[in-house]
Design a protein around this motif. Structure first.
Motif, PDB file in Angstrom:
ATOM      1  N   ARG A 149       0.792  -1.276   0.117  1.00 56.85           N
ATOM      2  CA  ARG A 149      -0.006   0.036  -0.097  1.00 56.85           C
ATOM      3  C   ARG A 149       0.861   1.159   0.049  1.00 56.85           C
ATOM      4  O   ARG A 149       1.870   1.344   0.819  1.00 56.85           O
ATOM      5  N   LYS A 150       0.672   2.190  -0.944  1.00 52.10           N
ATOM      6  CA  LYS A 150       1.556   3.351  -1.130  1.00 52.10           C
ATOM      7  C   LYS A 150       0.497   4.427  -1.561  1.00 52.10           C
ATOM      8  O   LYS A 150      -0.399   4.444  -2.318  1.00 52.10           O
ATOM      9  N   VAL A 151       1.284   5.793  -1.447  1.00 58.23           N
ATOM     10  CA  VAL A 151       0.606   6.918  -1.873  1.00 58.23           C
ATOM     11  C   VAL A 151       1.274   7.352  -3.196  1.00 58.23           C
ATOM     12  O   VAL A 151       2.588   7.138  -3.363  1.00 58.23           O
ATOM     13  N   ILE A 152       0.367   7.607  -4.182  1.00 58.32           N
ATOM     14  CA  ILE A 152       0.941   8.269  -5.355  1.00 58.32           C
ATOM     15  C   ILE A 152       0.235   9.543  -5.692  1.00 58.32           C
ATOM     16  O   ILE A 152      -0.588  10.039  -4.892  1.00 58.32           O
ATOM     17  N   PRO A 153       0.842  10.058  -6.747  1.00 63.60           N
ATOM     18  CA  PRO A 153       0.154  11.330  -7.345  1.00 63.60           C
ATOM     19  C   PRO A 153      -1.233  11.060  -7.713  1.00 63.60           C
ATOM     20  O   PRO A 153      -1.410  10.294  -8.248  1.00 63.60           O
ATOM     21  N   GLN A 154      -1.901  12.024  -7.477  1.00 64.40           N
ATOM     22  CA  GLN A 154      -3.609  12.291  -7.987  1.00 64.40           C
ATOM     23  C   GLN A 154      -3.550  11.762  -9.691  1.00 64.40           C
ATOM     24  O   GLN A 154      -4.326  11.060 -10.000  1.00 64.40           O
ATOM     25  N   GLU A 155      -2.610  12.235 -10.423  1.00 63.82           N
ATOM     26  CA  GLU A 155      -2.629  12.372 -11.594  1.00 63.82           C
ATOM     27  C   GLU A 155      -1.796  10.900 -12.308  1.00 63.82           C
ATOM     28  O   GLU A 155      -1.425  10.994 -13.325  1.00 63.82           O
ATOM     29  N   GLN A 173      14.786  25.464   8.696  1.00 62.66           N
ATOM     30  CA  GLN A 173      13.494  25.453   9.285  1.00 62.66           C
ATOM     31  C   GLN A 173      12.286  25.434   8.129  1.00 62.66           C
ATOM     32  O   GLN A 173      11.222  24.742   8.571  1.00 62.66           O
ATOM     33  N   GLU A 174      12.547  25.926   7.063  1.00 61.92           N
ATOM     34  CA  GLU A 174      11.453  26.311   6.035  1.00 61.92           C
ATOM     35  C   GLU A 174      11.662  24.710   5.335  1.00 61.92           C
ATOM     36  O   GLU A 174      10.417  24.224   5.172  1.00 61.92           O
ATOM     37  N   LEU A 175      12.622  24.122   5.356  1.00 61.57           N
ATOM     38  CA  LEU A 175      12.431  22.545   4.964  1.00 61.57           C
ATOM     39  C   LEU A 175      11.810  21.745   5.937  1.00 61.57           C
ATOM     40  O   LEU A 175      10.928  21.039   5.347  1.00 61.57           O
ATOM     41  N   LEU A 176      11.893  21.931   7.016  1.00 66.07           N
ATOM     42  CA  LEU A 176      11.242  21.165   8.196  1.00 66.07           C
ATOM     43  C   LEU A 176       9.691  21.521   8.087  1.00 66.07           C
ATOM     44  O   LEU A 176       8.819  20.547   8.483  1.00 66.07           O
ATOM     45  N   GLY A 177       9.342  22.795   7.636  1.00 68.71           N
ATOM     46  CA  GLY A 177       8.241  23.393   7.711  1.00 68.71           C
ATOM     47  C   GLY A 177       7.234  22.729   6.259  1.00 68.71           C
ATOM     48  O   GLY A 177       6.003  23.084   6.537  1.00 68.71           O
ATOM     49  N   LEU A 178       7.949  21.990   5.407  1.00 67.95           N
ATOM     50  CA  LEU A 178       7.235  21.720   4.164  1.00 67.95           C
ATOM     51  C   LEU A 178       6.081  20.620   4.820  1.00 67.95           C
ATOM     52  O   LEU A 178       6.053  19.913   5.501  1.00 67.95           O
ATOM     53  N   PRO A 179       5.068  20.788   3.865  1.00 66.29           N
ATOM     54  CA  PRO A 179       3.703  20.040   4.186  1.00 66.29           C
ATOM     55  C   PRO A 179       4.146  18.558   3.734  1.00 66.29           C
ATOM     56  O   PRO A 179       4.794  18.303   2.902  1.00 66.29           O
ATOM     57  N   GLU A 180       3.377  17.735   4.388  1.00 69.84           N
ATOM     58  CA  GLU A 180       3.368  16.155   4.034  1.00 69.84           C
ATOM     59  C   GLU A 180       2.815  16.031   2.695  1.00 69.84           C
ATOM     60  O   GLU A 180       1.469  16.710   2.315  1.00 69.84           O
ATOM     61  N   PHE A 181       3.387  15.138   1.879  1.00 68.72           N
ATOM     62  CA  PHE A 181       2.643  14.937   0.525  1.00 68.72           C
ATOM     63  C   PHE A 181       1.374  14.334   0.629  1.00 68.72           C
ATOM     64  O   PHE A 181       1.152  13.393   1.621  1.00 68.72           O
ATOM     65  N   LYS A 182       0.167  14.853  -0.125  1.00 72.62           N
ATOM     66  CA  LYS A 182      -0.933  14.459  -0.122  1.00 72.62           C
ATOM     67  C   LYS A 182      -1.335  13.862  -1.472  1.00 72.62           C
ATOM     68  O   LYS A 182      -1.218  14.556  -2.401  1.00 72.62           O
ATOM     69  N   GLY A 183      -1.592  12.586  -1.461  1.00 74.09           N
ATOM     70  CA  GLY A 183      -1.810  12.039  -2.854  1.00 74.09           C
ATOM     71  C   GLY A 183      -3.094  11.103  -2.833  1.00 74.09           C
ATOM     72  O   GLY A 183      -4.009  11.071  -2.056  1.00 74.09           O
ATOM     73  N   ARG A 184      -3.114   9.971  -3.802  1.00 74.26           N
ATOM     74  CA  ARG A 184      -4.272   9.002  -3.518  1.00 74.26           C
ATOM     75  C   ARG A 184      -3.524   7.778  -3.021  1.00 74.26           C
ATOM     76  O   ARG A 184      -2.421   7.520  -3.404  1.00 74.26           O
ATOM     77  N   MET A 185      -4.097   6.793  -2.440  1.00 69.94           N
ATOM     78  CA  MET A 185      -3.576   5.454  -1.834  1.00 69.94           C
ATOM     79  C   MET A 185      -3.933   4.602  -3.118  1.00 69.94           C
ATOM     80  O   MET A 185      -5.158   4.443  -3.787  1.00 69.94           O
TER      81      MET A 185
END
Length: 196
Positions: free
Chosen positions: A2-8, A181-193
């Motif tokens: 099970r893994k996350v992939i880009p929406q497209e 600090q900006e690198l650490l503040g990057l959002p978690e990737f959201k895709g589709r499972m």
């Protein structure tokens, strides 16, 4: 797995048949009905996914000067192929980082996933890792020579923006980031499972 992939993301249809099994690539084909009701054979490749890790140690970024027999020397972040034995991409990233650098990290964030070619079912996972320590000597494959460098953020970013070796893969992520600090503040990737 099970893994996350880009929406497209473009995936090989479940109805496809594997017609060639290679060392790295497998070839799949399937019959596709066209808009004019005719049929055509479509084809895609599949290969193991890969992971890449931006490891932060004492305010510096781990950058590898890596040499392999068929490619010469190139710069990269720690990473490599996701093996069949890996339960998920995070465990693959942790394994590859430990093998290539000897470092273990307590904190991890998946920041980007991309599909380099839509004709290949292959995804690259970029993680940021921090709060780590060196726990072992690197354990390299017989075809690898690796020197682990601790680069200041600005120097590492410049290498990425110049697309040195494989570091350029992280350009989209790092070009808008101006420090650790900006690198650490990057959002978690959201895709589709998906289950692949």
């Amino acid at each position: 797995m099970r893994k996350v992939i880009p929406q497209e993301a473009v995936l090989i249809p479940d109805s496809a048949k594997r017609v060639f099994h290679g060392v790295i690539y497998d070839v799949y084909q399937w019959s596709q009905k066209m808009y004019d009701e005719s049929k055509a054979t479509f084809e895609m490749l599949r290969r193991s996914d890969t992971v890449s890790v931006i490891g932060i140690v004492d305010g510096n970024i781990l950058v590898l000067d890596e040499e392999q027999p068929h490619r010469g020397s190139r710069r990269s972040f720690p990473g490599g192929r996701v093996d069949e034995e890996d339960e998920n991409t995070l465990l693959a990233a942790q394994r590859e980082t430990l093998e290539e650098t000897g470092y273990e990290f307590k904190k991890w964030k998946l920041t980007q996933v991309w599909q380099p070619q839509t004709k290949i079912e292959w995804f690259i996972y970029l993680f940021v890792a921090w709060d780590g320590a060196k726990v072992a000597a690197p354990h390299l494959d017989g075809g690898e020579k690796i020197i682990v460098e601790h680069q200041p953020f600005g120097a590492a970013k410049e290498m990425v923006l110049k697309r040195e070796g494989y570091l350029g893969e992280a350009k989209e992520i790092l070009e808008g980031v101006n420090g650790i600090q900006e690198l650490l503040g990057l959002p978690e990737f959201k895709g589709r499972m998906t289950e692949r």
